[in-house]
Motif scaffolding. Structure first.
Motif, PDB file in Angstrom:
ATOM      1  N   THR A  52      42.822  19.022  58.313  1.00  0.00           N
ATOM      2  CA  THR A  52      41.686  18.733  59.515  1.00  0.00           C
ATOM      3  C   THR A  52      41.812  17.335  59.588  1.00  0.00           C
ATOM      4  O   THR A  52      41.599  17.327  60.454  1.00  0.00           O
ATOM      5  N   GLY A  53      40.965  16.833  58.857  1.00  0.00           N
ATOM      6  CA  GLY A  53      41.535  15.290  58.825  1.00  0.00           C
ATOM      7  C   GLY A  53      42.676  14.719  59.844  1.00  0.00           C
ATOM      8  O   GLY A  53      42.508  13.772  61.038  1.00  0.00           O
ATOM      9  N   GLU A  54      44.326  14.751  59.052  1.00  0.00           N
ATOM     10  CA  GLU A  54      45.174  14.470  60.210  1.00  0.00           C
ATOM     11  C   GLU A  54      44.874  15.128  61.795  1.00  0.00           C
ATOM     12  O   GLU A  54      45.568  14.423  62.191  1.00  0.00           O
TER      13      GLU A  54
ATOM     14  N   GLN B 114      51.250   8.206  59.495  1.00  0.00           N
ATOM     15  CA  GLN B 114      51.188   8.928  58.672  1.00  0.00           C
ATOM     16  C   GLN B 114      49.742   8.389  57.209  1.00  0.00           C
ATOM     17  O   GLN B 114      49.441   9.531  56.878  1.00  0.00           O
ATOM     18  N   LYS B 115      50.000   7.598  56.488  1.00  0.00           N
ATOM     19  CA  LYS B 115      48.702   7.148  56.891  1.00  0.00           C
ATOM     20  C   LYS B 115      47.800   6.601  56.629  1.00  0.00           C
ATOM     21  O   LYS B 115      46.190   7.134  55.329  1.00  0.00           O
ATOM     22  N   ILE B 116      47.321   6.315  57.567  1.00  0.00           N
ATOM     23  CA  ILE B 116      46.016   6.450  58.225  1.00  0.00           C
ATOM     24  C   ILE B 116      45.980   8.152  58.866  1.00  0.00           C
ATOM     25  O   ILE B 116      44.842   8.399  58.350  1.00  0.00           O
ATOM     26  N   ALA B 117      46.263   9.162  59.195  1.00  0.00           N
ATOM     27  CA  ALA B 117      46.470  10.318  59.037  1.00  0.00           C
ATOM     28  C   ALA B 117      46.009  10.484  57.847  1.00  0.00           C
ATOM     29  O   ALA B 117      44.739  11.642  57.267  1.00  0.00           O
ATOM     30  N   GLY B 118      46.180  10.452  56.015  1.00  0.00           N
ATOM     31  CA  GLY B 118      46.011  10.704  55.199  1.00  0.00           C
ATOM     32  C   GLY B 118      44.610  10.191  54.720  1.00  0.00           C
ATOM     33  O   GLY B 118      44.127  10.750  54.117  1.00  0.00           O
TER      34      GLY B 118
END
Length: 583
Positions: free
Chosen positions: A115-117, A192-196
């Motif tokens: 959900t966070g991504e 990708q990293k901030i989505a993590g």
């Protein structure tokens, strides 16, 4: 190019805003290019005249320039204001499209993604896309006009010096293309990293009660620290690359000024260039370099917006696994006869969950599914509303294959009460009315009474307007369960699925809820998944199912008499309790 063609589609509703923005950008560019030409005109045609003539011309020049810059002010205001509004509207359209697509995606997509991504793509990515949508065409258009216009005017002043300038610019272009290719990968990694990071935050905050109950704050801090440092490392890499990009271009700009001064000095010394012309040439170099600076600074914004739109498009291009057929018809006048016809199912490429299941549930009857966890009971229930599609065979309702009817009509005919009840942040009334958004107050209260929750609600400080908290945190498990039952009462579907609706409750709550469920199940086709066998004694048929398929079927008395698996499960739960009840 397909990415860009899809990006351009979002400009269509605002094409007049867009074209007006570009027209204003053209005016701003032309006004900026005009100043050196006015200076050239004055130095070559006016300042050589008498003082009176000079003063007369200067008045006209001042009036003309004030008018020009007044027009420039109006155009710049439009670009800054309406250009950003256009970008914000496009961002809003993309966000709506992405949210709508999230709603269409199948359960299997949510099984695989965090959900966070998904939130990161919905919020952070789209902000950068908005900036690109506004500044991208505008910056490229303005800069192209200024660069081309000033370059042509520089050619008119001195061809040889301009060709030297052009050679240095070509080297800058090659350098920029090389760096841009590397930056594309780095900025995608940033996304990708901030989505993590967002994923880790969402996971930790959603489970904060579990975190605190296990005193695992330090563990969560370590996990977040890992994601945070990975994002930091990615940002450091991007800034190193941006540093070399900006510094390299700054060096080439220095070479441009050096080339102009040295070559200009040679041409002045050779008598082929006047000092006044060199001054005008230097002004045009400033106009020429200005848009190059803008494009260099725009590169970071471009790469962020491009990587964000690419991630956005990856989601939008995801085809839902559950699709409605073009020829699908509404499911009407539902009686509720359900047939599982040689049904098989597997999740993606995983092991088979169901194989060759054949069950017929007559309209208005109650069938209970019993067996160990992982036997396929919940999966079987999920095939009825098409949360997943069968791998083989068919599920029929009143003789209609569920894949041949519209999803809205199919799911409108089915009410589901699960063990894990979800409450939306809002009032008690809002959560009950979710079963029928257009319901009247009287209908909502009647549903609450049928679910044995009305007395509790009116005892709250704000009654039906009481706030339930995020995910219903202000309510007990039993209270949330009864609100969920009230929702289904309000929906009033002909088919009911009860998926372990009482398994996580205490005995007192179970009695309340069991009474509500029995009332709810009257005159409906009902499928019950239960671990508490006391709740299914009155079912018309009980089916014992495990990983090997259907093992037993019959009513409560028949299965006990068979002394098989059902009897084993029953005696494990109730051995000695029947004797106590008899006393």
């Amino acid at each position: 190019m397909s990415i860009w063609s899809k990006f351009i589609q979002y400009y269509k509703p605002y094409r007049w805003l867009f074209f007006t923005d570009l027209a204003c950008a053209s005016v701003v560019s032309l006004v900026d290019i005009t100043f050196p030409q006015i200076l050239y005109f004055l130095t070559h045609g006016v300042f050589t005249r008498s003082a009176a003539e000079i003063k007369g011309v200067l008045g006209l020049v001042a009036a003309g320039m004030i008018a020009l810059y007044g027009i420039r002010y109006a155009c710049q205001y439009y670009i800054t204001t309406w250009g950003h509004i256009m970008g914000a509207r496009m961002e809003s359209d993309m966000r709506q499209d992405l949210f709508d697509h999230y709603q269409r995606l199948s359960f299997s997509y949510y099984d695989r993604n965090n959900t966070g991504e998904m939130m990161s793509k919905l919020v952070a990515d789209l902000f950068d896309i908005s900036e690109l949508a506004h500044h991208g065409p505008e910056n490229v258009f303005i800069c192209t006009l200024k660069i081309v216009g000033s370059f042509l005017l520089l050619l008119l002043l001195n061809v040889k010096m301009t060709l030297i300038l052009f050679a240095v610019v070509l080297v800058m272009i090659v350098f920029s293309i090389y760096k841009n290719r590397r930056m594309k990968a780095v900025f995608m990694d940033n996304r990708q990293k901030i989505a993590g990071v967002n994923s880790r935050v969402q996971d930790s905050l959603a489970g904060i009660r579990v975190v605190k109950s296990f005193a695992n704050e330090d563990l969560e801090r370590e996990k977040f620290c890992t994601s945070n440092l990975q994002f930091l490392e990615s940002k450091v890499n991007s800034y190193r690359l941006m540093g070399s990009f900006h510094a390299g271009n700054g060096f080439f700009q220095g070479l441009l000024y050096t080339a102009v001064l040295v070559s200009g000095g040679f041409f002045v010394a050779g008598g082929t260039l006047q000092v006044a012309d060199l001054a005008v040439y230097a002004l045009y170099i400033g106009i020429f370099m200005g848009p190059i600076d803008v494009l260099i600074n725009f590169t970071e914004q471009f790469q962020k917006g491009y990587s964000g739109f690419k991630r956005f498009q990856e989601v939008v291009d995801t085809v839902p696994e559950i699709l409605e057929k073009p020829a699908a018809v509404p499911l009407t006048n539902v009686k509720g006869r359900i047939v599982f016809q040689d049904v098989s199912f597997r999740y993606n490429q995983a092991a088979q969950v169901l194989a060759g299941v054949n069950i017929t549930i007559e309209a208005g009857k109650t069938v209970a599914l019993v067996g160990p966890s992982g036997g396929g009971k919940t999966t079987l229930c999920s095939l009825v509303p098409r949360f997943y599609d069968v791998s083989g065979g068919a599920v029929l309702i009143d003789g209609h294959d569920v894949r041949a009817v519209t999803l809205k009509s199919l799911r409108s005919a089915i009410g589901i009460v699960q063990q894990d009840v979800y409450m939306f942040a809002g009032s008690v009334r809002d959560n009950i009315a979710y079963g029928k958004p257009a319901a009247t107050e009287a209908e909502i209260r009647e549903a609450a009474k049928n679910a044995n929750i009305h007395e509790f609600i009116i005892g709250l400080a704000d009654g039906y307007d009481s706030y339930v908290g995020e995910r219903g945190t202000r309510l007990s498990g039993g209270q949330k369960q009864r609100l969920a039952i009230a929702r289904v009462f309000l929906k009033n579907p002909p088919i009911l699925i009860l998926d372990e609706a009482t398994s996580a409750l205490d005995n007192e709550s179970e009695r309340y809820i069991q009474a509500s469920l029995e009332r709810l199940a009257q005159n409906r086709t009902t499928i019950v998944v239960a671990h508490r066998l006391s709740t299914i004694r009155n079912a018309d048929e009980i089916i014992v199912i495990n990983r090997s398929g259907i093992q037993e079927r019959g009513n409560h008395e028949e299965l006990l008499a068979n002394n098989g698996l059902y009897a084993k499960y029953y005696h494990m739960q109730f051995e000695g309790l029947d004797d106590l009840e008899g006393e």
